[in-house]
Design an enzyme around this catalytic site. Structure first.
Site, PDB file in Angstrom:
ATOM      1  N   LYS A  53      45.336  36.361  34.696  1.00 40.46           N
ATOM      2  CA  LYS A  53      44.640  37.665  34.691  1.00 40.46           C
ATOM      3  C   LYS A  53      45.028  38.488  35.923  1.00 40.46           C
ATOM      4  O   LYS A  53      45.374  39.652  35.807  1.00 40.46           O
ATOM      5  CB  LYS A  53      43.113  37.468  34.661  1.00 40.46           C
ATOM      6  CG  LYS A  53      42.589  36.816  33.405  1.00 40.46           C
ATOM      7  CD  LYS A  53      41.070  36.846  33.338  1.00 40.46           C
ATOM      8  CE  LYS A  53      40.388  36.021  34.399  1.00 40.46           C
ATOM      9  NZ  LYS A  53      40.642  34.556  34.320  1.00 40.46           N
ATOM     10  N   ARG A 107      31.969  37.986  32.029  1.00 37.45           N
ATOM     11  CA  ARG A 107      32.188  36.550  31.858  1.00 37.45           C
ATOM     12  C   ARG A 107      31.065  35.911  31.058  1.00 37.45           C
ATOM     13  O   ARG A 107      31.091  34.699  30.819  1.00 37.45           O
ATOM     14  CB  ARG A 107      32.253  35.895  33.228  1.00 37.45           C
ATOM     15  CG  ARG A 107      33.657  35.548  33.701  1.00 37.45           C
ATOM     16  CD  ARG A 107      33.510  34.854  35.033  1.00 37.45           C
ATOM     17  NE  ARG A 107      34.643  34.093  35.454  1.00 37.45           N
ATOM     18  CZ  ARG A 107      35.576  34.528  36.294  1.00 37.45           C
ATOM     19  NH1 ARG A 107      35.559  35.761  36.719  1.00 37.45           N
ATOM     20  NH2 ARG A 107      36.536  33.716  36.697  1.00 37.45           N
ATOM     21  N   ARG A 149      48.708  27.265  42.524  1.00 30.45           N
ATOM     22  CA  ARG A 149      48.562  28.678  42.902  1.00 30.45           C
ATOM     23  C   ARG A 149      48.398  28.848  44.411  1.00 30.45           C
ATOM     24  O   ARG A 149      47.687  28.087  45.053  1.00 30.45           O
ATOM     25  CB  ARG A 149      47.333  29.263  42.188  1.00 30.45           C
ATOM     26  CG  ARG A 149      46.969  30.661  42.703  1.00 30.45           C
ATOM     27  CD  ARG A 149      46.194  31.446  41.716  1.00 30.45           C
ATOM     28  NE  ARG A 149      44.856  30.930  41.490  1.00 30.45           N
ATOM     29  CZ  ARG A 149      43.999  31.487  40.632  1.00 30.45           C
ATOM     30  NH1 ARG A 149      44.356  32.540  39.942  1.00 30.45           N
ATOM     31  NH2 ARG A 149      42.804  30.976  40.453  1.00 30.45           N
ATOM     32  N   ARG A 158      43.322  29.016  47.364  1.00 29.19           N
ATOM     33  CA  ARG A 158      41.908  29.357  47.228  1.00 29.19           C
ATOM     34  C   ARG A 158      41.080  28.083  47.306  1.00 29.19           C
ATOM     35  O   ARG A 158      41.479  27.064  46.750  1.00 29.19           O
ATOM     36  CB  ARG A 158      41.665  30.027  45.872  1.00 29.19           C
ATOM     37  CG  ARG A 158      41.767  31.537  45.924  1.00 29.19           C
ATOM     38  CD  ARG A 158      41.733  32.163  44.564  1.00 29.19           C
ATOM     39  NE  ARG A 158      40.635  31.750  43.707  1.00 29.19           N
ATOM     40  CZ  ARG A 158      40.354  32.304  42.529  1.00 29.19           C
ATOM     41  NH1 ARG A 158      41.105  33.299  42.086  1.00 29.19           N
ATOM     42  NH2 ARG A 158      39.355  31.876  41.797  1.00 29.19           N
ATOM     43  N   ARG A 161      34.735  25.130  36.490  1.00 31.40           N
ATOM     44  CA  ARG A 161      35.100  26.500  36.092  1.00 31.40           C
ATOM     45  C   ARG A 161      35.519  26.547  34.624  1.00 31.40           C
ATOM     46  O   ARG A 161      35.182  27.489  33.902  1.00 31.40           O
ATOM     47  CB  ARG A 161      36.225  27.038  36.994  1.00 31.40           C
ATOM     48  CG  ARG A 161      35.729  27.341  38.405  1.00 31.40           C
ATOM     49  CD  ARG A 161      36.867  27.406  39.403  1.00 31.40           C
ATOM     50  NE  ARG A 161      37.732  28.557  39.192  1.00 31.40           N
ATOM     51  CZ  ARG A 161      38.961  28.647  39.690  1.00 31.40           C
ATOM     52  NH1 ARG A 161      39.470  27.661  40.407  1.00 31.40           N
ATOM     53  NH2 ARG A 161      39.673  29.727  39.463  1.00 31.40           N
TER      54      ARG A 161
HETATM   55  P1  AMP Z   1      38.044  34.678  39.760  1.00 27.49           P
HETATM   56  O1  AMP Z   1      38.728  35.186  40.972  1.00 27.49           O
HETATM   57  O2  AMP Z   1      37.940  35.697  38.679  1.00 27.49           O
HETATM   58  O3  AMP Z   1      38.615  33.364  39.271  1.00 27.49           O
HETATM   59  O4  AMP Z   1      36.527  34.352  40.180  1.00 27.49           O
HETATM   60  C1  AMP Z   1      36.229  33.371  41.176  1.00 27.49           C
HETATM   61  C2  AMP Z   1      34.765  32.978  41.087  1.00 27.49           C
HETATM   62  O5  AMP Z   1      33.930  34.118  41.339  1.00 27.49           O
HETATM   63  C3  AMP Z   1      34.310  32.468  39.716  1.00 27.49           C
HETATM   64  O6  AMP Z   1      34.597  31.086  39.526  1.00 27.49           O
HETATM   65  C4  AMP Z   1      32.814  32.757  39.778  1.00 27.49           C
HETATM   66  O7  AMP Z   1      32.146  31.802  40.578  1.00 27.49           O
HETATM   67  C5  AMP Z   1      32.773  34.097  40.522  1.00 27.49           C
HETATM   68  N1  AMP Z   1      32.842  35.236  39.573  1.00 27.49           N
HETATM   69  C6  AMP Z   1      33.863  36.117  39.407  1.00 27.49           C
HETATM   70  N2  AMP Z   1      33.590  37.015  38.437  1.00 27.49           N
HETATM   71  C7  AMP Z   1      32.362  36.688  37.958  1.00 27.49           C
HETATM   72  C8  AMP Z   1      31.534  37.206  36.942  1.00 27.49           C
HETATM   73  N3  AMP Z   1      31.911  38.251  36.173  1.00 27.49           N
HETATM   74  N4  AMP Z   1      30.318  36.618  36.747  1.00 27.49           N
HETATM   75  C9  AMP Z   1      29.912  35.573  37.496  1.00 27.49           C
HETATM   76  N5  AMP Z   1      30.654  35.009  38.452  1.00 27.49           N
HETATM   77  C10 AMP Z   1      31.874  35.554  38.705  1.00 27.49           C
END
Ligand code: AMP
Length: 214
Positions: free
Chosen positions: A14, A89, A128, A161, A172
């Site tokens: 993404k 999400r 990553r 990360r 996740r």
């Molecule tokens: P990402 O960078 O999109 O993989 O997001 C990293 C982490 O941030 C996720 O595993 C969630 O813990 C939190 N997070 C990101 N976007 C959301 C969302 N829309 N709703 C809830 N938690 C989120």
């Protein structure tokens, strides 16, 4: 108006594809994950709260995330379009977004689901790396930097990360299957869903995306 949601499991690509799409169409890249990581870096109350969920691979509560996105979408730079990466999400987030879109006259036009088989996701996540300064994404094998450990774009340090480890990834992926995958049917029902093959080379995938967005 080019308003896009990118859906996909962790590791589907993404972030990488979001950056390419946003540069091509000149629209802001809104990543809730990046917003939370920025808040964590700046040690704000939002960051403290988000960190307690993110470190466990759990989702940050809907009311917090929805408020954050509403505020961001209200900004001037979203007038001609935007790309949401990592939001919505959950079904309540998607329903709230539908309402926010109507209220602001900034409704989502394209929901693009990046499809990648699960065994590839694990390899992508564990390999990553991201630039600590500018956030550019890399992969130790699939997308290595020119100089090991250094960002091609800004020379920043490449780091992993904290939530990119096998154990947090399990949580996740479970959150993804339970909460996020149902969005595919939600958007199919609204006739907004497009699915692309996220295993393709990035340039081929970009042509597929251009054909959808036009
Ligand atoms: P990402 O960078 O999109 O993989 O997001 C990293 C982490 O941030 C996720 O595993 C969630 O813990 C939190 N997070 C990101 N976007 C959301 C969302 N829309 N709703 C809830 N938690 C989120």
């Amino acid at each position: 108006m080019i308003s896009i949601i990118l859906l996909g499991a962790p590791g589907a690509g993404k972030g990488t594809n979001a950056k390419r799409i946003c540069a091509h169409y000149n629209i802001p890249h809104i990543s809730t994950g990046d917003m939370f990581r920025e808040a964590i870096k700046n040690k704000t109350p939002l960051g403290e709260l988000a960190s307690s969920y993110i470190s466990k691979g759990l989702l940050v509560p809907d009311e917090v995330t929805i408020g954050l996105v509403k505020e961001r979408l209200s900004k001037e730079d979203c007038l001609k379009g935007y790309l949401l990466d990592g939001f919505p999400r959950t079904i309540p987030q998607a329903e709230a977004l539908t309402e926010i879109g109507k209220e602001l006259s900034r409704e989502v036009n394209y929901v693009i689901n990046i499809d990648v088989p699960e065994e590839i996701l694990v390899d992508r996540i564990c390999g990553r790396r991201v630039c600590k300064s500018c956030g550019a994404p890399y992969h130790v094998k699939n997308m290595p930097p020119k100089v090991e450990g250094k960002c091609d774009l800004c020379g920043g340090e490449l780091v992993q990360r904290k939530d990119d480890n096998e154990e947090t990834l399990k949580a996740r992926l479970s959150e993804y299957h339970h909460n996020t995958e149902p969005l595919v049917n939600y958007y199919k029902g609204l006739n907004k869903l497009y699915t692309v093959n996220g295993v393709k080379p990035l340039d081929e995938l970009m042509s597929d995306l251009n054909a959808i967005i036009g």
